[in-house]
Design an enzyme around this catalytic site. Structure first.
Site, PDB file in Angstrom:
ATOM      1  N   ALA A  19       0.830  -1.207   0.000  1.00  0.00           N
ATOM      2  CA  ALA A  19       0.000   0.000   0.000  1.00  0.00           C
ATOM      3  C   ALA A  19       0.861   1.252   0.000  1.00  0.00           C
ATOM      4  CB  ALA A  19      -0.917   0.004   1.217  1.00  0.00           C
ATOM      5  N   GLU A  45       6.912  -2.760 -10.096  1.00  0.00           N
ATOM      6  CA  GLU A  45       7.893  -3.538  -9.342  1.00  0.00           C
ATOM      7  C   GLU A  45       9.240  -2.839  -9.499  1.00  0.00           C
ATOM      8  OE1 GLU A  45       8.145  -8.257  -8.713  1.00  0.00           O
ATOM      9  OE2 GLU A  45       8.719  -7.621 -10.730  1.00  0.00           O
ATOM     10  N   ASN A  46       9.844  -2.442  -8.366  1.00  0.00           N
ATOM     11  CA  ASN A  46      11.081  -1.651  -8.417  1.00  0.00           C
ATOM     12  C   ASN A  46      10.886  -0.382  -9.247  1.00  0.00           C
ATOM     13  OD1 ASN A  46      12.533  -3.640  -6.904  1.00  0.00           O
ATOM     14  ND2 ASN A  46      12.788  -4.835  -8.783  1.00  0.00           N
ATOM     15  N   GLU A  68       0.225  -2.054 -16.884  1.00  0.00           N
ATOM     16  CA  GLU A  68       0.890  -1.609 -18.110  1.00  0.00           C
ATOM     17  C   GLU A  68       2.083  -2.479 -18.448  1.00  0.00           C
ATOM     18  OE1 GLU A  68       1.540   2.657 -18.407  1.00  0.00           O
ATOM     19  OE2 GLU A  68       0.258   3.009 -16.660  1.00  0.00           O
ATOM     20  N   MET A 109      -4.693   7.557 -21.237  1.00  0.00           N
ATOM     21  CA  MET A 109      -3.538   8.380 -20.850  1.00  0.00           C
ATOM     22  C   MET A 109      -3.050   9.220 -22.035  1.00  0.00           C
ATOM     23  SD  MET A 109      -1.652   5.648 -18.306  1.00  0.00           S
ATOM     24  CE  MET A 109      -1.948   4.211 -19.349  1.00  0.00           C
ATOM     25  N   THR A 110      -3.847  10.227 -22.382  1.00  0.00           N
ATOM     26  CA  THR A 110      -3.558  11.065 -23.549  1.00  0.00           C
ATOM     27  C   THR A 110      -2.577  12.181 -23.182  1.00  0.00           C
ATOM     28  OG1 THR A 110      -5.745  12.018 -23.045  1.00  0.00           O
ATOM     29  CG2 THR A 110      -5.567  10.634 -24.988  1.00  0.00           C
ATOM     30  N   TYR A 111      -1.361  11.770 -22.859  1.00  0.00           N
ATOM     31  CA  TYR A 111      -0.279  12.707 -22.585  1.00  0.00           C
ATOM     32  C   TYR A 111       1.045  11.968 -22.738  1.00  0.00           C
ATOM     33  CZ  TYR A 111      -1.579  10.645 -18.033  1.00  0.00           C
ATOM     34  OH  TYR A 111      -1.967   9.789 -17.036  1.00  0.00           O
ATOM     35  N   GLU A 112       2.131  12.688 -22.590  1.00  0.00           N
ATOM     36  CA  GLU A 112       3.493  12.163 -22.712  1.00  0.00           C
ATOM     37  C   GLU A 112       3.926  11.944 -24.160  1.00  0.00           C
ATOM     38  OE1 GLU A 112       6.043  11.198 -19.736  1.00  0.00           O
ATOM     39  OE2 GLU A 112       4.902  13.071 -19.652  1.00  0.00           O
ATOM     40  N   TRP A 131      -3.075  13.780 -14.225  1.00  0.00           N
ATOM     41  CA  TRP A 131      -1.816  13.307 -13.650  1.00  0.00           C
ATOM     42  C   TRP A 131      -0.926  14.533 -13.509  1.00  0.00           C
ATOM     43  CZ3 TRP A 131      -0.019   8.965 -11.474  1.00  0.00           C
ATOM     44  CH2 TRP A 131       1.364   8.891 -11.234  1.00  0.00           C
TER      45      TRP A 131
END
Length: 428
Positions: free
Chosen positions: A149, A174-175, A217, A280-283, A406
């Site tokens: 958490a 993860e990591n 993802e 996620m319409t960015y980046e 975000w």
């Protein structure tokens, strides 16, 4: 609400006289210091009822009404004009406030370390009146089907005070990296999968989450159908508890789009299974890439128009960044990463370095260049009132469910003023 772009020599006092709004009111709305000089090209939000439109050469009431989405007759009546009257360039028309459609608004926030920083809690408090969902990022799946958490602090009480639904974000991080290997384990091992779903539901009950949000993802392309099966199973159990279930999707423009971030995300299946999705319409402009707008409106539109061929508009939330990037030039692939900046910090950078803010009307995004003390050139792309308003126009045009940000913790006060001016925010 009026958006005013600063011209050379303009002052807050002059703008206050134009609109009949005090200097202090304008400064407070935009969270700026009224004693500081304005930046050429800086966009300010002026808190007035309705807005003004200055006639461009060759325009008449019919052209302007079509552009603004109102009737020529209404525009003429409000401004006391004849429909046949020629309008000189520069003539000011009053535009009444439009009816506000309903929209859902989500904001992620990312606590780091062992507690929620006071500044992040404060950011959540300020945003909560304008939110449907608040999404702490994230509950990380472990290889045994349990969860790690994030710190939650007082986020549950902040959400409760403002009638905001807590969104439980579940990831395969993860990591600090999205892990295809971890994804494969819980998507294909039924015992681990069952433990994971039991843990998710018990955790949701413990902390008061009412939407379970899967942000899974970088999956193996071969796990596409396994992910769809998992979501169907999860949705059945989650809905039995009376909770919503949502997912995050990479920005695709076709079902056949290949790539490690895209192949396993099946828009059609998610549209059928989930209560809603966040795309996620960015980046497009990202920290490790060449300098460009983070969410240029053309590519954003293409993604959303494809999504509408696979699912109803009522299930789509458009992703939006609350940040920009400061790149050091020249860009070298694999070189230094760009630094994330808030819209407020970007304007301060422009002021400090005597830069003029430009606006790319194709991308619908502001940008500027400056030279640092070491003699290196920088370029900054960020968001302002104009770029956000362009996205709101697109959201309304496509009749989408809402917008998802975000992320909180990066100051952008104009965004929340414009949210309230454009939409009636749904509370669940």
């Amino acid at each position: 609400m009026q958006i005013q772009v600063i011209q050379k020599g303009q002052t807050l006092y002059q703008i206050s006289q134009i609109y009949g709004v005090s200097v202090d009111t304008i400064a407070a709305a935009n969270e700026i210091d009224p004693s500081q000089a304005l930046v050429i090209g800086q966009a300010l939000v002026i808190p007035i009822v309705g807005s003004y439109y200055w006639v461009q050469p060759g325009e008449n009431l019919y052209v302007i009404a079509r552009k603004l989405g109102v009737s020529p007759q209404e525009l003429a009546s409000i401004n006391g004009l004849s429909l046949s009257r020629p309008l000189p360039a520069g003539f000011r028309l009053y535009i009444p406030p439009f009816p506000r459609p309903s929209a859902e608004v989500n904001a992620y926030l990312e606590p780091r370390g062992t507690h929620v920083a006071p500044a992040l809690s404060q950011s959540a408090k300020e945003a909560a009146p304008h939110l449907t969902y608040l999404a702490p990022f994230s509950f990380r799946i472990k290889r045994d089907g349990t969860l790690q958490a994030p710190p939650l602090g007082d986020l549950a009480s902040i959400a409760a005070e403002q009638g905001v639904t807590l969104m439980m974000v579940v990831t395969n991080l993860e990591n600090d990296q999205f892990s295809a290997g971890l994804g494969h384990i819980f998507l294909t091992d039924e015992n681990i999968q069952n433990r994971l779903l039991e843990t998710i539901i018990s955790t949701a009950k413990q902390f008061g989450f009412r939407d379970i949000h899967f942000d899974i993802e970088h999956l193996l392309p071969t796990d596409r159908e396994a992910y769809n099966r998992f979501l169907r199973k999860a949705a059945k159990q989650i809905h039995q508890e009376g909770y919503l279930m949502s997912t995050a999707l990479a920005p695709k423009t076709s079902a056949a789009q290949a790539g490690e971030w895209y192949s396993a995300h099946d828009y059609k299946a998610h549209g059928e299974i989930a209560d809603f999705v966040i795309i996620m319409t960015y980046e497009w402009g990202y920290s490790g890439g060449p300098a460009m707008a983070v969410s240029p409106i053309g590519p954003v539109r293409k993604v959303l128009e494809y999504a509408l061929t696979e699912m109803p508009a009522s299930k789509i939330m458009m992703g939006q960044n609350l940040y920009g990037y400061d790149w050091t030039l020249p860009y070298v692939k694999g070189g230094a990463y760009a630094k994330a900046v808030s819209p407020q910090a970007a304007i301060e950078l422009a002021r400090k370095n005597h830069a003029q803010i430009m606006y790319d009307y194709t991308a619908q995004a502001p940008h500027f260049n400056y030279w640092d003390e070491a003699g290196k050139e920088h370029t900054v792309w960020f968001e302002d009132a104009r770029s956000i308003q362009a996205k709101f126009h697109l959201l309304k045009e496509l009749n989408l469910r809402g917008i998802s940000y975000w992320k909180l913790g990066l100051s952008f006060p104009q965004n929340w003023l414009l949210i309230e001016n454009n939409f009636k925010v749904v509370k669940r």
